[in-house]
Design a protein around this motif. Structure first.
Motif, PDB file in Angstrom:
ATOM      1  N   TYR A 197      -2.432   0.535  11.186  1.00 60.37           N
ATOM      2  CA  TYR A 197      -1.855   1.136   9.983  1.00 60.37           C
ATOM      3  C   TYR A 197      -0.894   0.175   9.293  1.00 60.37           C
ATOM      4  O   TYR A 197      -0.421  -0.800   9.885  1.00 60.37           O
ATOM      5  N   VAL A 198      -0.602   0.483   8.052  1.00 56.28           N
ATOM      6  CA  VAL A 198       0.231  -0.386   7.231  1.00 56.28           C
ATOM      7  C   VAL A 198       1.632  -0.551   7.809  1.00 56.28           C
ATOM      8  O   VAL A 198       2.290  -1.569   7.579  1.00 56.28           O
ATOM      9  N   THR A 199       2.089   0.418   8.596  1.00 58.78           N
ATOM     10  CA  THR A 199       3.425   0.337   9.191  1.00 58.78           C
ATOM     11  C   THR A 199       3.562  -0.851  10.148  1.00 58.78           C
ATOM     12  O   THR A 199       4.675  -1.320  10.389  1.00 58.78           O
ATOM     13  N   ALA A 200       2.440  -1.341  10.679  1.00 59.78           N
ATOM     14  CA  ALA A 200       2.487  -2.479  11.594  1.00 59.78           C
ATOM     15  C   ALA A 200       2.760  -3.789  10.868  1.00 59.78           C
ATOM     16  O   ALA A 200       3.029  -4.806  11.501  1.00 59.78           O
ATOM     17  N   LEU A 201       2.712  -3.779   9.545  1.00 59.43           N
ATOM     18  CA  LEU A 201       2.899  -4.988   8.757  1.00 59.43           C
ATOM     19  C   LEU A 201       4.221  -4.979   7.982  1.00 59.43           C
ATOM     20  O   LEU A 201       4.445  -5.809   7.102  1.00 59.43           O
ATOM     21  N   GLU A 202       5.087  -4.035   8.306  1.00 56.86           N
ATOM     22  CA  GLU A 202       6.357  -3.935   7.591  1.00 56.86           C
ATOM     23  C   GLU A 202       7.266  -5.113   7.908  1.00 56.86           C
ATOM     24  O   GLU A 202       7.175  -5.721   8.970  1.00 56.86           O
ATOM     25  N   GLY A 203       8.128  -5.443   6.947  1.00 54.42           N
ATOM     26  CA  GLY A 203       9.090  -6.535   7.128  1.00 54.42           C
ATOM     27  C   GLY A 203      10.453  -6.152   6.577  1.00 54.42           C
ATOM     28  O   GLY A 203      10.590  -5.187   5.821  1.00 54.42           O
ATOM     29  N   GLU A 204      11.471  -6.911   6.938  1.00 51.28           N
ATOM     30  CA  GLU A 204      12.833  -6.604   6.509  1.00 51.28           C
ATOM     31  C   GLU A 204      13.099  -7.013   5.069  1.00 51.28           C
ATOM     32  O   GLU A 204      13.930  -6.410   4.388  1.00 51.28           O
ATOM     33  N   ASP A 205      12.403  -8.036   4.582  1.00 44.63           N
ATOM     34  CA  ASP A 205      12.712  -8.607   3.271  1.00 44.63           C
ATOM     35  C   ASP A 205      11.842  -8.061   2.139  1.00 44.63           C
ATOM     36  O   ASP A 205      11.982  -8.480   0.992  1.00 44.63           O
ATOM     37  N   TYR A 206      10.929  -7.174   2.448  1.00 41.25           N
ATOM     38  CA  TYR A 206      10.041  -6.627   1.420  1.00 41.25           C
ATOM     39  C   TYR A 206       9.670  -5.186   1.755  1.00 41.25           C
ATOM     40  O   TYR A 206       9.845  -4.729   2.892  1.00 41.25           O
ATOM     41  N   THR A 207       9.154  -4.489   0.747  1.00 48.43           N
ATOM     42  CA  THR A 207       8.739  -3.100   0.911  1.00 48.43           C
ATOM     43  C   THR A 207       7.251  -2.987   0.600  1.00 48.43           C
ATOM     44  O   THR A 207       6.780  -3.507  -0.419  1.00 48.43           O
ATOM     45  N   LEU A 208       6.517  -2.315   1.470  1.00 46.88           N
ATOM     46  CA  LEU A 208       5.095  -2.077   1.239  1.00 46.88           C
ATOM     47  C   LEU A 208       4.936  -0.788   0.442  1.00 46.88           C
ATOM     48  O   LEU A 208       5.429   0.261   0.845  1.00 46.88           O
TER      49      LEU A 208
END
Length: 218
Positions: A155-166
């Motif tokens: 799922y997209v949650t596995a690609l989350e990062g601190e410096d950007y928003t999906l």
């Protein structure tokens, strides 16, 4: 994020006649939006090859011959319906303190156990919409499929990062391993141990006959 420089010339006219003359000369009419006023310029068609004909995402430095430069991103592009030549390009200006939304490519990494067992890798999302400050925009997003078994989903949650928003809902599937007819059935170690426990010591089916029944048969 990597940047591509496009050298352009200020457009003297923006009418149909002037636009046609530019295209006949191998130039592409462009507009830069997002500032105090729009900037109309043109650039050689070949200047867009590294920006348009690539799966990668880039920011753009627009360098006008009068010495002015602008940081921007590609917003829209129009192609000729028959020849596929570039007819017009729109850019949107970037500012260091303002977030921007861009489509960022997804790179699949790792080797999935499900694929090794015959499953089919399906890429549901080749790009994801990302919002961030220009300096924090990633070149790409990594989707690690190593832990996925047959039927598994990333799922997209596995690609989350601190410096950007999906800009996608949490249940958005990026990649998944689909079942194929030739796929090998995956057996967990726990299931194998359970089967061994029910078998006889010699590996066969346990005897259910008592000594008395055996004596009658004799």
């Amino acid at each position: 994020m990597k940047s591509i420089t496009i050298n352009g010339s200020q457009r003297e006219g923006v009418g149909k006649k002037a636009t046609k003359a530019l295209r006949n000369a191998g130039q592409v009419p462009c507009v830069l939006y997002g500032g105090d006023q729009n900037v109309h310029f043109s650039a050689p068609e070949l200047a867009f090859s590294k920006l348009v004909y690539t799966p990668n995402a880039h920011t753009v430095v627009i360098a006008i011959e009068n010495g002015e430069t602008y940081d921007a991103v590609l917003q829209d592009i129009q192609f000729h319906p028959v020849t596929d030549r570039i007819l017009h390009v729109d850019f949107y200006r970037l500012f260091e303190d303002k977030e921007i939304a861009m489509d960022i490519p997804v790179h699949v990494i790792g080797t999935s156990r499900g694929v090794l067992n015959g499953g089919i890798l399906r890429k549901n999302r080749r790009k994801l919409r990302v919002k961030a400050l220009p300096k924090n925009l990633p070149d790409f997003l990594e989707a690690d499929i190593t832990p996925l078994k047959i039927g598994g989903k990333l799922y997209v949650t596995a690609l989350e990062g601190e410096d950007y928003t999906l800009l996608h809902s949490d249940n958005t599937v990026v990649v998944q391993i689909k079942t194929a007819r030739a796929a090998v059935v995956e057996i967990d170690d726990e299931d194998e141990d359970g089967e061994d426990a029910t078998a006889g010591e010699d590996g066969g089916v346990p005897s259910t006959e008592t000594d008395d029944v055996a004596a009658v048969k004799e």
